[in-house]
Design a protein around this motif. Sequence first.
Motif, mmCIF file in Angstrom:
data_model
loop_
_atom_site.group_PDB
_atom_site.id
_atom_site.type_symbol
_atom_site.label_atom_id
_atom_site.label_comp_id
_atom_site.label_asym_id
_atom_site.label_seq_id
_atom_site.Cartn_x
_atom_site.Cartn_y
_atom_site.Cartn_z
ATOM 1 N N MET A 298 -22.349 17.089 65.492
ATOM 2 C CA MET A 298 -21.475 17.572 64.717
ATOM 3 C C MET A 298 -20.282 16.305 64.855
ATOM 4 O O MET A 298 -20.416 15.295 65.676
ATOM 5 C CB MET A 298 -20.397 18.786 65.518
ATOM 6 N N SER B 90 -19.831 20.486 61.296
ATOM 7 C CA SER B 90 -21.207 20.243 61.238
ATOM 8 C C SER B 90 -21.778 19.757 59.655
ATOM 9 O O SER B 90 -22.571 18.896 59.751
ATOM 10 C CB SER B 90 -22.178 21.506 61.806
ATOM 11 N N GLY C 65 -15.631 24.973 60.345
ATOM 12 C CA GLY C 65 -15.758 24.255 61.771
ATOM 13 C C GLY C 65 -14.326 24.714 62.687
ATOM 14 O O GLY C 65 -14.134 25.765 62.459
ATOM 15 N N HIS D 58 -10.321 28.509 63.851
ATOM 16 C CA HIS D 58 -11.947 28.504 63.322
ATOM 17 C C HIS D 58 -11.591 28.382 61.722
ATOM 18 O O HIS D 58 -10.771 29.096 61.235
ATOM 19 C CB HIS D 58 -12.443 29.800 63.934
ATOM 20 N N PHE E 279 -17.940 25.453 71.167
ATOM 21 C CA PHE E 279 -18.229 25.588 69.520
ATOM 22 C C PHE E 279 -19.349 24.728 69.477
ATOM 23 O O PHE E 279 -20.450 25.014 68.826
ATOM 24 C CB PHE E 279 -17.032 25.231 69.025
ATOM 25 N N GLY F 160 -22.168 25.861 66.596
ATOM 26 C CA GLY F 160 -20.790 26.204 65.594
ATOM 27 C C GLY F 160 -20.635 27.653 65.338
ATOM 28 O O GLY F 160 -20.058 28.085 64.406
#
Length: 138
Positions: free
Chosen positions: A1, A46, A58, A73, A123, A128
Amino acid sequence: MKVTWTYDRGDHRDNHEVDLTDSDALEALLCEIHQAGEPVVVTIVSDITDDPDDLPPGLQIGLGHPTHAFAVHIADDGGYLSDPTVQPPDQGLHFDFGGVPTEYPAKHLRLRPDMATQIARTFLKTGGRPPNVAAAND
């Protein structure tokens, strides 16, 4: 990421960008950023889009304040994460977002820095998946 963060240095912006796939490396980086003591927004995504105004799904976390942090988020059904045991600060706090000092309301600052770091770590580790505070405690 892809992990990005930027500081306003007055006459220029100090941009940082790294690609990480290891959650231990991400945790070490976030701890280093936090320990610098300069409140900043770290964005973890990502997929990068060609449009700089279009933020892909993300996570953003605010680190660098000694006692308070945030995690949001970024998704259609996303939002700020909070720990109900953490009292918000008396007033909003400024975090450097893309090189622009930005005030975040106290109601969004209901995480401790270590919890925001663990949310980011989880995460990344889950590829993700939508983050939550309970999962970061596991």
